[in-house]
Scaffold this active site. Structure first.
Site, PDB file in Angstrom:
ATOM      1  N   SER A 131      -8.915  -1.696 -30.052  1.00 49.32           N
ATOM      2  CA  SER A 131      -8.664  -3.061 -29.576  1.00 49.32           C
ATOM      3  C   SER A 131      -7.972  -3.864 -30.673  1.00 49.32           C
ATOM      4  CB  SER A 131      -9.991  -3.736 -29.234  1.00 49.32           C
ATOM      5  OG  SER A 131      -9.790  -5.097 -28.917  1.00 49.32           O
ATOM      6  N   TYR A 181     -18.721  -6.484 -31.177  1.00 50.46           N
ATOM      7  CA  TYR A 181     -17.582  -5.833 -30.492  1.00 50.46           C
ATOM      8  C   TYR A 181     -16.523  -5.465 -31.534  1.00 50.46           C
ATOM      9  CZ  TYR A 181     -13.802  -4.930 -27.170  1.00 50.46           C
ATOM     10  OH  TYR A 181     -12.769  -4.348 -26.458  1.00 50.46           O
TER      11      TYR A 181
HETATM   12  N1  LIG Z   1      -9.520  -5.427 -21.116  1.00 52.91           N
HETATM   13  C1  LIG Z   1      -9.151  -5.776 -22.340  1.00 52.91           C
HETATM   14  O1  LIG Z   1      -8.696  -6.920 -22.591  1.00 52.91           O
HETATM   15  C2  LIG Z   1      -9.262  -4.786 -23.464  1.00 52.91           C
HETATM   16  C3  LIG Z   1      -8.647  -5.095 -24.688  1.00 52.91           C
HETATM   17  C4  LIG Z   1      -8.759  -4.209 -25.748  1.00 52.91           C
HETATM   18  C5  LIG Z   1      -9.470  -3.041 -25.588  1.00 52.91           C
HETATM   19  N2  LIG Z   1     -10.057  -2.750 -24.387  1.00 52.91           N
HETATM   20  C6  LIG Z   1     -10.827  -1.506 -24.292  1.00 52.91           C
HETATM   21  O2  LIG Z   1     -10.348  -0.746 -23.213  1.00 52.91           O
HETATM   22  C7  LIG Z   1     -11.386   0.129 -22.755  1.00 52.91           C
HETATM   23  C8  LIG Z   1     -11.454   0.091 -21.243  1.00 52.91           C
HETATM   24  O3  LIG Z   1     -11.855  -1.205 -20.835  1.00 52.91           O
HETATM   25  P1  LIG Z   1     -11.283  -1.941 -19.538  1.00 52.91           P
HETATM   26  O4  LIG Z   1     -10.656  -3.192 -20.024  1.00 52.91           O
HETATM   27  O5  LIG Z   1     -10.537  -1.025 -18.688  1.00 52.91           O
HETATM   28  O6  LIG Z   1     -12.664  -2.407 -18.869  1.00 52.91           O
HETATM   29  P2  LIG Z   1     -13.492  -1.903 -17.603  1.00 52.91           P
HETATM   30  O7  LIG Z   1     -12.650  -1.993 -16.382  1.00 52.91           O
HETATM   31  O8  LIG Z   1     -14.776  -2.656 -17.646  1.00 52.91           O
HETATM   32  O9  LIG Z   1     -13.731  -0.359 -17.901  1.00 52.91           O
HETATM   33  C9  LIG Z   1     -14.764   0.132 -18.717  1.00 52.91           C
HETATM   34  C10 LIG Z   1     -15.043   1.556 -18.304  1.00 52.91           C
HETATM   35  O10 LIG Z   1     -16.033   2.101 -19.172  1.00 52.91           O
HETATM   36  C11 LIG Z   1     -16.921   2.861 -18.397  1.00 52.91           C
HETATM   37  N3  LIG Z   1     -18.224   2.957 -19.038  1.00 52.91           N
HETATM   38  C12 LIG Z   1     -18.971   1.947 -19.535  1.00 52.91           C
HETATM   39  N4  LIG Z   1     -20.136   2.406 -19.975  1.00 52.91           N
HETATM   40  C13 LIG Z   1     -20.136   3.746 -19.755  1.00 52.91           C
HETATM   41  C14 LIG Z   1     -21.077   4.782 -19.986  1.00 52.91           C
HETATM   42  N5  LIG Z   1     -22.276   4.529 -20.540  1.00 52.91           N
HETATM   43  N6  LIG Z   1     -20.739   6.048 -19.644  1.00 52.91           N
HETATM   44  C15 LIG Z   1     -19.538   6.308 -19.081  1.00 52.91           C
HETATM   45  N7  LIG Z   1     -18.608   5.365 -18.828  1.00 52.91           N
HETATM   46  C16 LIG Z   1     -18.908   4.095 -19.165  1.00 52.91           C
HETATM   47  C17 LIG Z   1     -17.012   2.096 -17.087  1.00 52.91           C
HETATM   48  O11 LIG Z   1     -17.391   2.977 -16.042  1.00 52.91           O
HETATM   49  P3  LIG Z   1     -18.828   2.967 -15.297  1.00 52.91           P
HETATM   50  O12 LIG Z   1     -19.306   1.554 -15.257  1.00 52.91           O
HETATM   51  O13 LIG Z   1     -18.514   3.544 -13.943  1.00 52.91           O
HETATM   52  O14 LIG Z   1     -19.678   3.866 -16.119  1.00 52.91           O
HETATM   53  C18 LIG Z   1     -15.575   1.670 -16.886  1.00 52.91           C
HETATM   54  O15 LIG Z   1     -14.845   2.649 -16.182  1.00 52.91           O
HETATM   55  C19 LIG Z   1     -12.656  -0.319 -23.474  1.00 52.91           C
HETATM   56  O16 LIG Z   1     -12.923   0.555 -24.542  1.00 52.91           O
HETATM   57  C20 LIG Z   1     -12.302  -1.701 -23.990  1.00 52.91           C
HETATM   58  O17 LIG Z   1     -13.042  -2.052 -25.130  1.00 52.91           O
HETATM   59  C21 LIG Z   1      -9.961  -3.581 -23.330  1.00 52.91           C
END
Ligand SMILES: NC(=O)c1ccc[n+]([C@@H]2O[C@H](COP(=O)([O-])OP(=O)(O)OC[C@H]3O[C@@H](n4cnc5c(N)ncnc54)[C@H](OP(=O)(O)O)[C@@H]3O)[C@@H](O)[C@H]2O)c1
Length: 253
Positions: free
Chosen positions: A149, A162
């Site tokens: 991130s 975080y």
């Molecule tokens: N959105 C942003 O602005 C942003 C910015 C920088 C970095 N990121 C990073 O991008 C990545 C993806 O996030 P996103 O933005 O796409 O958010 P998201 O839509 O909330 O996706 C998070 C994913 O993680 C999975 N997950 C969470 N806990 C889990 C567990 N215990 N076991 C297996 N899977 C798990 C969730 O699936 P289930 O709930 O089905 O398990 C979901 O598919 C993260 O690492 C986040 O930190 C996001």
């Protein structure tokens, strides 16, 4: 168009929504068979259907990868079901923000468990298969792509833990890159700025409002923008390891 990942197998954690969902589709479009890992099986099944309708191949692997054994089993089920493992995308994550002094320690633990430990458990289980894939056809190279991130490049108030987890992802990735380089297992970290996903919806309404105010009315990244970035990284020639990419929405300051 050439499908540059034809004959390869990818595992994407957190494929049930957001960046992971888009990345699984992107890798499938490039010809990879994709293992879809996450806890919400219904969503993974829908995605597998979407991939299959488009002519691709996907395996649904429901798992909570904060459990080391479950993460290892997810990797083993992938190799049993799809035959090998060339690409691991460690994407699953959680972002719970707020002031540190009043934080619920359980929220901190949950972030460390998934953003760091889940990523590490999956990686540890995958390494032997990735090393084997890199020694083998069709590409003689394998990939670990870790989703870090912008919060892993600079720290922000209200995001202490975080940020700590995402700085950890950066450190883990670089150390691992050095260890695996000679075996042609590339390690990369992608550092997105603000992406329009469910991630922020796990916070309280107050925190969500504070986040919206801090970031402002900008055109955020879409999940596909990060999927494109992952696709770019894993389709480079064998001698190129794009070790780190920071991707911001143009308007994010
Ligand atoms: N959105 C942003 O602005 C942003 C910015 C920088 C970095 N990121 C990073 O991008 C990545 C993806 O996030 P996103 O933005 O796409 O958010 P998201 O839509 O909330 O996706 C998070 C994913 O993680 C999975 N997950 C969470 N806990 C889990 C567990 N215990 N076991 C297996 N899977 C798990 C969730 O699936 P289930 O709930 O089905 O398990 C979901 O598919 C993260 O690492 C986040 O930190 C996001």
């Amino acid at each position: 168009m050439t499908r540059r990942l034809e004959g390869t197998v990818a595992l994407v954690t957190g494929a049930s929504s957001g960046i992971g969902h888009a990345t699984a589709l992107e890798l499938a479009r490039e010809g990879a068979s994709v293992a879809l890992v996450g806890r919400r099986e219904d969503r993974l099944t829908d995605l597998a259907g979407e991939i299959s309708t488009a002519g691709g191949n996907a395996l649904v692997v429901p798992a909570d990868i904060t459990d080391a054994q479950a993460a290892a089993e997810a990797v083993e089920r992938t190799v049993e079901g799809l035959g090998r493992l060339d690409t691991l995308v460690n994407n699953a994550g959680l972002m719970l923000l707020g002031p540190a002094p009043s934080a619920d320690l359980n929220d901190w633990r949950r972030m460390i468990d998934i953003n760091l430990m889940g990523l590490m458990y999956s990686t540890h289980a995958a390494i032997p298969h990735l090393v084997k894939a890199a020694a083998d056809q069709p590409r003689q190279v394998a990939d670990i792509v870790n989703i870090g991130s912008l919060a892993g490049r600079g720290a922000f108030a209200m995001s202490a833990v975080y940020c700590a987890t995402k700085f950890g992802v950066g450190a883990f990735s670089e150390a691992l890159r050095q260890e695996l380089a000679r075996q042609h297992v590339r390690v990369s970290v992608v550092e997105p700025g603000s992406v329009d996903t469910e991630l922020r919806t796990h916070n309280t309404a107050v925190v969500q409002q504070q986040l919206a105010t801090a970031i402002g009315e900008i055109d955020r990244l879409q999940s596909q923008d990060i999927a494109d970035t992952v696709g770019y990284i894993v389709t480079r020639p064998r001698h190129v390891n794009v070790a780190e990419l920071l991707v911001r929405p143009t308007e994010q300051i």
